[in-house]
Design an enzyme around this catalytic site. Structure first.
Site, PDB file in Angstrom:
ATOM      1  CE  LYS A  10      -4.326  -2.273   1.803  1.00  0.00           C
ATOM      2  NZ  LYS A  10      -4.974  -1.772   3.308  1.00  0.00           N
ATOM      3  NE  ARG A  11       7.266   0.826   1.501  1.00  0.00           N
ATOM      4  CZ  ARG A  11       7.375  -0.497   1.497  1.00  0.00           C
ATOM      5  NH1 ARG A  11       7.230  -1.524   2.002  1.00  0.00           N
ATOM      6  NH2 ARG A  11       9.015  -1.036   0.952  1.00  0.00           N
TER       7      ARG A  11
END
Length: 471
Positions: A241-242
């Site tokens: 997700k980062r």
């Protein structure tokens, strides 16, 4: 003679979440290879995990595939509906002595697992070669794998991959509740669907050895395997997700076009020389799964934006207007009744500068503003007495224009500047501010053309009237 095509590929997602970009690339590679070989591309929903599979996830997967333009060549198959067929295959293995019933308890299994690890081998049940007990306790059915030798997976991407059979456990084929397990169901379904090439992520490589043994035990032809590397983030780490968007739907919402995503995803792990941008037809003509690289691919946002900007420039303006209108609505922009027409007029004049649809929305905001359009603070500061009088003369000049095409408007502005004995810089910034309301806008002639004759003259009159009252 069989009427099946020589190549059948399949994409088999589990409906436990959204369609991940890695899954989308897997689907694309299967689709490309089927098209390249004149074969078939099929879809199978692997929904045997009833607790985690949801209708919403099924919908999300098909929405993502539909957006990408990856359609199955036959009605999609839902694996759970094939459970009786899977159980019949397990019975075949039992009848052939290639599977056995196992009554090991959880505690006994834990003991065997610890022992197997210490001896450097896979789990073997004590019931592998024992007769059934005289009780009606629940049991599982396990595959009776070979104890010696090796299983070789001839992988089209990785080359031959060897597995020692002693390290492959007697995996469960049928759970105690009668539910078939993944590896058994996959083999039976791929065989029944006529799948000739299994193209999937390399996280399934270990499954390929176990599945190969099941194929052989059932006297099924073993398909060709191609395990493609995973997609990593720009930093080389596993995609998370980062790193930003992961779901296909997120890329759609971020303003990427499906044809751009197909082009970009095809380049993640595969390529044709130095070609960065190519059509679907070219990709189909060039693609061979054997040419897929064995190293993980990296998500590169700059390249994706570059490719998307190319396809925006090629896209039909009406289609872009519809997409941009939707983007404006998501952004909360108030659209006038003729908003779509205004967007269609503006888009061809500004789309060269957009990499995504939201960027295109920002570049077209000036065309959607409602009258009366009061000049922003910066523009008001430019409207001195001298500039206001010049803008009034310009308004009268523009009202006489026979053509409102950008080239003709540009020539008229230059002629006006020459008549005034000044450069465009003396009135251009004020004109831009009046026409755009302080928003980003293209060159003056393009802005006039995009806004339209009546709207442009009206905005000029509004601004001059406002300026007169202010002064």
């Amino acid at each position: 003679m069989s009427d099946r095509p020589s190549v059948v590929t399949r994409f088999a997602p589990s409906p436990t979440g959204y369609l991940h970009i890695g899954g989308a690339r897997t689907a694309l590679f299967n689709w490309l290879y089927a098209r390249h070989t004149g074969g078939k591309f099929l879809i199978r929903v692997e929904d045997t995990d009833r607790e985690r599979s949801t209708p919403a996830a099924v919908d999300a997967i098909f929405e993502g595939l539909d957006w990408l333009g990856l359609k199955s060549d036959a009605e999609p198959l839902f694996q759970f509906q094939q459970a009786d067929r899977h159980r019949a295959a397990v019975q075949q293995l039992l009848d052939k002595g290639r599977a056995y019933r196992c009554w090991m308890s959880v505690e006994e299994l834990d003991i065997e697992r610890t022992k197997a690890r210490a001896e450097g081998r896979a789990i073997r049940s004590v019931w592998r070669d024992k007769d059934a007990p005289a009780n009606d306790k629940p049991f599982v059915v396990r595959f009776k794998g070979p104890l010696e030798g090796e299983t070789v997976v001839e992988d089209l991407v990785k080359g031959p991959v060897r597995f020692q059979n002693k390290e492959l456990d007697d995996l469960v084929l049928l759970r105690s509740d009668g539910a078939p397990t993944y590896n058994l169901a996959v083999v039976v379904d791929d065989h029944d669907m006529g799948v000739t090439h299994v193209i999937r992520g390399d996280d399934h490589l270990n499954n390929a050895a176990r599945q190969t043994l099941i194929y052989q035990a059932l006297d099924f032809a073993v398909p060709a395997f191609a395990h493609i590397p995973l997609i990593h983030g720009p930093d080389g780490a596993k995609l998370s997700k980062r790193h930003g968007a992961q779901a296909v739907g997120e890329f759609a919402d971020m303003g990427y076009l499906p044809e751009a995503m197909r082009n970009y995803l095809a380049r993640l792990g595969w390529g044709h020389g130095d070609d960065e941008i190519f059509s679907d037809a070219q990709a189909i003509s060039w693609f061979d799964v054997a040419d897929v690289g064995s190293a993980p691919a990296r998500l590169d946002w700059a390249k994706l934006n570059h490719i998307n900007s190319h396809y925006i420039r090629l896209a039909d303006d009406h289609r872009l207007a519809l997409l941009t209108s939707e983007a404006h609505e998501r952004l909360g922009t108030a659209l006038p009744a003729d908003g779509l027409a205004r967007l269609e007029a503006a888009i061809p004049l500004v789309k060269e500068g957009a990499a995504t649809i939201p960027e295109l929305a920002n570049l077209t905001l000036f065309a959607l503003k409602a009258r009366p359009l009061a000049p922003d603070e910066k523009t008001q500061g430019l409207l001195t007495d001298e500039t206001r009088e010049r803008m009034q003369r310009l308004t009268e000049n523009l009202a006489e224009a026979g053509s409102w095409a950008p080239a003709d408007l540009e020539a008229r502005l230059k002629d006006f500047a020459a008549q005034e004995g000044v450069g465009l810089g003396k009135f251009g910034p004020a004109l831009r501010g009046i026409l755009s309301g302080g928003s980003t806008a293209p060159d003056l002639a393009s802005t006039l053309a995009a806004v339209g004759r009546d709207e442009a003259l009206g905005r000029l009159q509004d601004a001059l009237f406002k300026a007169t009252k202010t002064l």
